[in-house]
Design a protein around this motif. Structure first.
Motif, mmCIF file in Angstrom:
data_model
loop_
_atom_site.group_PDB
_atom_site.id
_atom_site.type_symbol
_atom_site.label_atom_id
_atom_site.label_comp_id
_atom_site.label_asym_id
_atom_site.label_seq_id
_atom_site.Cartn_x
_atom_site.Cartn_y
_atom_site.Cartn_z
ATOM 1 N N SER A 1 -7.389 5.619 -1.873
ATOM 2 C CA SER A 1 -7.038 4.684 -0.785
ATOM 3 C C SER A 1 -6.903 5.420 0.545
ATOM 4 N N LEU A 2 -6.269 6.600 0.527
ATOM 5 C CA LEU A 2 -6.111 7.382 1.763
ATOM 6 C C LEU A 2 -7.462 7.878 2.272
ATOM 7 N N LYS A 3 -8.338 8.236 1.322
ATOM 8 C CA LYS A 3 -9.674 8.710 1.690
ATOM 9 C C LYS A 3 -10.488 7.576 2.293
ATOM 10 N N ASN A 4 -10.391 6.370 1.714
ATOM 11 C CA ASN A 4 -11.146 5.220 2.220
ATOM 12 C C ASN A 4 -10.696 4.799 3.617
ATOM 13 N N ILE A 5 -9.406 4.972 3.886
ATOM 14 C CA ILE A 5 -8.894 4.680 5.233
ATOM 15 C C ILE A 5 -9.403 5.727 6.225
ATOM 16 N N SER B 1 0.810 -1.223 0.000
ATOM 17 C CA SER B 1 0.000 0.000 0.000
ATOM 18 C C SER B 1 0.839 1.267 0.000
ATOM 19 N N GLN B 2 2.125 1.155 0.299
ATOM 20 C CA GLN B 2 3.031 2.315 0.402
ATOM 21 C C GLN B 2 2.548 3.317 1.452
ATOM 22 N N SER C 1 0.809 15.114 -6.061
ATOM 23 C CA SER C 1 1.358 14.213 -7.067
ATOM 24 C C SER C 1 2.857 14.446 -7.256
ATOM 25 N N ARG C 2 3.246 15.721 -7.283
ATOM 26 C CA ARG C 2 4.671 16.055 -7.441
ATOM 27 C C ARG C 2 5.489 15.578 -6.236
ATOM 28 N N ASP D 1 -5.658 6.821 -7.499
ATOM 29 C CA ASP D 1 -5.791 5.618 -6.661
ATOM 30 C C ASP D 1 -5.209 5.862 -5.273
ATOM 31 N N VAL D 2 -4.118 6.614 -5.215
ATOM 32 C CA VAL D 2 -3.490 6.948 -3.931
ATOM 33 C C VAL D 2 -4.456 7.758 -3.073
#
Length: 614
Positions: free
Chosen positions: A204-208, A79-80, A102-103, A200-201
Motif C-alpha cells: 500500500s505504501l509503495k502504491n501511494i 489505511s492506518q 515489521s517489528r 500488504d502494508v
C-alpha cells in the motif's frame, strides 16, 4: 538518502509505482508543467526513459501536488496511514529491512493499544491527572470524529471521512491544542486498530509512492525529499533531531509544564520527557508560541526569550522577524535549510575520526545511538552509514549528556572555553587538512607514511581518495567542479574523473592517476582513455579548453610521448605541484584561478607561483 541515489540502486520494476504516481500528477497539468515538459522533451519515451537525476528534479517540481495526493489517501481512515507515516519519517527509519519494519509496526500497534486503554481509564476516573478542561477538549474532538465517521453508516453508505470533514477535524484538533499522538489515540479509540499483514502494508505504501522496496535486498527506502513532504502532511514542522536540540535548551520546570499540558508522565527522567514530547507530535510552532514561557509572559518577553534561545542556545544570530509568528517561521525555515544542506559540517574523514574517538571515550555510545535512531546494524558509528540516514556530526553530539561531553573533551584535549559542541566540531575539521597535507603520499599510495602521519585508510580506497582530494583542490581554486554535468556526459564505457565547467560550452577534463612506481609511464593506455573522453565531449558540442592529467610524477618517456601527441590539448601536473599551486592561490588576489596558466606540457610550478604572487 537522496532520491536519485535510491533510484540508482533500484530496477525499473521497483521504481514503477512511484513513476506511475508522478506520471498521473504530470497528466493533470501541475503548476510547474512547463519546466517538467522541458526536462521530458529530451526523451521520446516519457518519464520511464528519463535519467534518475531528472526524475529527482521532476519530483521536486511536483512536490506540492504530491503532498496533496498523499493527503487524499488519509480519507480512508482504515489505511492506518498516520501510524505508518509516523514510523517511516522518524530519524533513522529511512532505510529498513522488511523484518525490522515489521517489528516497528507491531511495537507501534501494541504501544497505541496500551495508551488507548490508559486514555479511556483517564476519561472515566476522577483521580486522573487529566484536568477537566483537557477532558472536555478530548470529548469535543471524540464526539465530532464519531459523527463524521458513523453518519455514513446511518445513511447506508461506506464509512469514511470526507476531505471536508477531515479538514474540519484537523482545524478542531489544532484549536484544542491536541498533539498528533493525542489525536491518533482518540481516532483509534473509535476505530479499533487491526494489525495488517506487513506485505500488504508495504504494498500500500509503495502504491501511494511514498516508499521504494528492493526485493533483492528486502529493504525499504524512503528518500530524504519524501520524508520532508510526509512531515508536512503530518504537520511536523521540523525533524526530530532539531526538535530535540531545541528542547534540550529548556529548563526542567518548562519541560514539566509542557508534559503536564499533553498528559506526559512528569516523573520520567528529563531526557525521557523530552523524547515523549517529540513522540507526542506536539506542534513545534505552538510550543514556541506559548508552551515554553512562564505563565503571564507578555508578547515582548516571549520575543526576547525566543531571541535568547536562538542566539545563546542554537547559535543563530539575529533571528529575523518583527512578530513572534515571523520569528518562529524563520526558525523553522533555518532548520529546513540546515537539513537540506548536503555539507556535513566537517569532512567525512573528520566525522569518522570523531566517531572512532567517541567510541573509545564513551563505549556505551554505539548502543545509545543504535537505540535512539532505531538502527539495525550492530556497529553504527560509521560516517558513510550515518550520512545515508541523514544523521550528521551535530545530531550525534546533541544526544550526548553534558557530563559525557566534558569527559570526551578532556580525553581528547579539545578546547574547553565556549560552546562544547562547537569546539568539538571545530577540532575535527582539521582532518581534511591532514589529508591535503598528505596529498602526495595518497598519490604514491604510500600506506606506511600515511599511517605514521595518523591516517588510516584501506589501499583499495586510495584511488577514490586521490580523486576526492583533487576535486577539493580544484574547488578551492574557484572552479565549478560540475558533478551533475559529468554524470550526464559519462557512459558505462567512458567515465571521466573530474569535469570543470567553464560555461559557454567550454570545459576542462581532469584525470587522476595514483601509482606506487616512481615515474608514471603508461602513456599509451592513458592516452586512449583521454581520447575517448575527448570524443565524448566533442559529440556533445563542447569545446575542450584543456585536458589535465594529475599523477605523483611522470617518466621522461611519458613526457616525450605527450609532447609528440598532436590530437589532445594535454598538460601534465604532479601532485606536489598542484598542491603548491593551491596553497599559493589562497594567498593570491585571484578569486578564480586563471586557467590560461595551464599551458605547458608539464606545468611549470615556479612560473605559475610567480604569476600568482603578482
Amino acid at each position: 538518502m537522496k532520491l536519485d541515489k535510491i533510484l540508482d540502486k533500484l530496477g525499473s520494476i521497483e521504481k514503477n509505482s512511484f513513476i506511475k504516481v508522478i506520471d498521473l500528477i504530470i497528466s493533470k497539468n501541475p503548476k510547474n508543467g512547463k519546466e517538467i515538459d522541458t526536462i521530458l522533451s529530451s526523451s521520446d519515451k516519457g518519464l520511464k526513459a528519463v535519467d534518475n537525476q531528472n526524475i529527482s528534479k521532476i519530483f521536486s517540481l511536483t512536490s506540492k501536488e504530491f503532498q496533496t495526493h498523499v493527503k487524499c489517501e488519509f480519507q480512508d481512515i482504515t489505511s492506518q496511514l498516520d501510524i505508518l507515516i509516523d514510523i517511516i519519517i522518524r530519524d533513522g527509519n529511512c532505510i529498513m529491512k522488511q523484518d525490522w519494519f515489521s517489528r516497528l509496526y507491531e511495537a507501534e500497534i501494541k504501544h497505541l493499544e496500551s495508551r488507548i486503554k490508559t486514555l479511556n481509564k483517564d476519561f472515566e476516573s476522577d483521580k486522573s491527572d487529566l484536568s477537566e478542561i483537557r477532558k472536555r477538549d478530548y470529548r469535543i474532538y471524540k464526539s465530532c470524529l464519531y459523527v463524521a465517521y458513523y453518519n455514513d453508516i446511518d445513511n447506508n453508505r461506506e464509512s469514511k471521512i470526507s476531505s471536508d470533514e477531515l479538514s474540519i477535524l484537523l482545524t478542531l484538533s489544532k484549536q484544542l491544542g491536541l498533539s498528533q499522538e493525542e489525536t491518533k489515540l482518540i481516532n483509534y479509540s473509535i476505530l479499533p486498530i487491526k494489525k495488517l499483514d506487513i506485505q500488504d502494508v508495504i504494498k500500500s505504501l509503495k502504491n501511494i509512492g511514498v516508499i521504494f522496496y528492493s526485493n533483492k535486498e528486502n529493504t525499504i527506502y524512503v528518500a530524504d525529499e519524501m520524508v520532508r513532504i510526509l512531515r508536512r502532511v503530518r504537520e511536523k514542522e521540523v525533524a526530530e533531531k532539531f526538535y530535540r536540540r531545541t528542547l534540550k535548551l529548556l529548563r526542567e520546570p518548562i519541560i514539566n509544564q509542557i508534559a503536564k499540558e499533553h498528559n506526559i508522565d512528569r516523573k520520567l527522567l528529563y531526557s525521557d520527557k523530552i523524547e515523549e514530547i517529540i513522540k507526542e507530535g506536539v506542534s513545534f510552532s505552538n510550543l514556541l508560541y506559548s508552551d515554553i514561557y512562564k505563565n503571564g509572559s507578555t508578547l515582548t518577553e516571549r520575543k526576547r526569550t525566543l531571541n535568547e534561545l536562538c542566539e545563546k542556545g542554537l547559535n543563530i544570530k539575529n533571528l529575523k522577524g518583527s512578530t513572534l509568528d515571523e520569528k518562529i517561521e524563520n526558525l523553522i525555515t533555518h532548520f529546513d535549510n540546515v537539513e537540506r544542506d548536503e555539507k556535513v559540517g566537517i569532512s567525512v574523514d573528520g566525522f569518522d575520526k570523531l566517531l572512532t574517538e567517541l567510541n573509545e571515550s564513551l563505549p556505551k555510545l554505539n548502543k545509545e545511538i543504535k537505540s535512539q535512531f532505531q538502527l539495525q546494524d550492530e556497529y553504527v558509528l560509521k560516517a558513510d552509514f550515518l550520512l545515508d540516514y541523514n544523521i550528521k556530526p551535530r545530531d550525534i553530539l546533541d544526544l550526548i549528556s553534558k557530563e559525557d561531553l566534558k569527559k570526551f573533551i578532556l580525553d581528547n584535549r579539545i578546547k574547553q572555553r565556549g560552546d562544547d559542541i562547537l569546539n568539538i566540531l571545530e577540532h575535527y575539521k582539521d582532518v581534511e587538512n591532514l589529508y591535503l597535507e598528505n596529498y602526495e603520499n595518497v598519490a604514491y599510495r604510500d600506506l606506511n607514511t600515511l599511517k605514521d602521519n595518523g591516517i588510516t585508510v584501506k589501499e583499495s580506497e586510495l584511488g577514490l581518495k586521490f580523486e576526492e582530494l583533487t576535486r577539493n583542490i580544484f574547488e578551492g581554486l574557484g572552479f565549478n567542479v560540475d558533478e551533475d554535468f559529468k554524470k550526464q556526459l559519462n557512459t558505462k564505457k567512458d567515465m571521466m574523473d573530474i569535469l570543470l565547467n567553464l560555461d559557454n560550452n567550454e570545459i576542462i577534463i581532469v584525470e587522476c592517476k595514483t601509482s606506487k612506481e616512481k615515474g608514471y609511464n603508461k602513456f599509451s593506455s592513458v592516452s586512449r582513455q583521454l581520447k575517448s573522453y575527448q570524443n565524448l565531449a566533442l559529440k556533445n558540442d563542447l569545446r575542450i579548453v584543456k585536458i589535465l592529467l594529475v599523477a605523483p610524477e611522470f617518466s621522461d618517456d611519458f613526457v616525450t610521448d605527450c609532447e609528440m601527441d598532436t590530437e589532445m590539448n594535454l598538460s601534465l601536473v604532479t601532485a606536489s605541484t598542484l598542491l603548491n599551486i593551491h596553497e599559493a592561490f589562497k594567498e593570491s588576489k585571484y578569486e578564480k584561478f586563471p586557467y590560461v596558466l595551464f599551458r605547458d606540457i608539464v606545468l611549470n610550478e615556479e612560473r605559475i607561483l610567480k604569476a600568482l604572487s603578482k
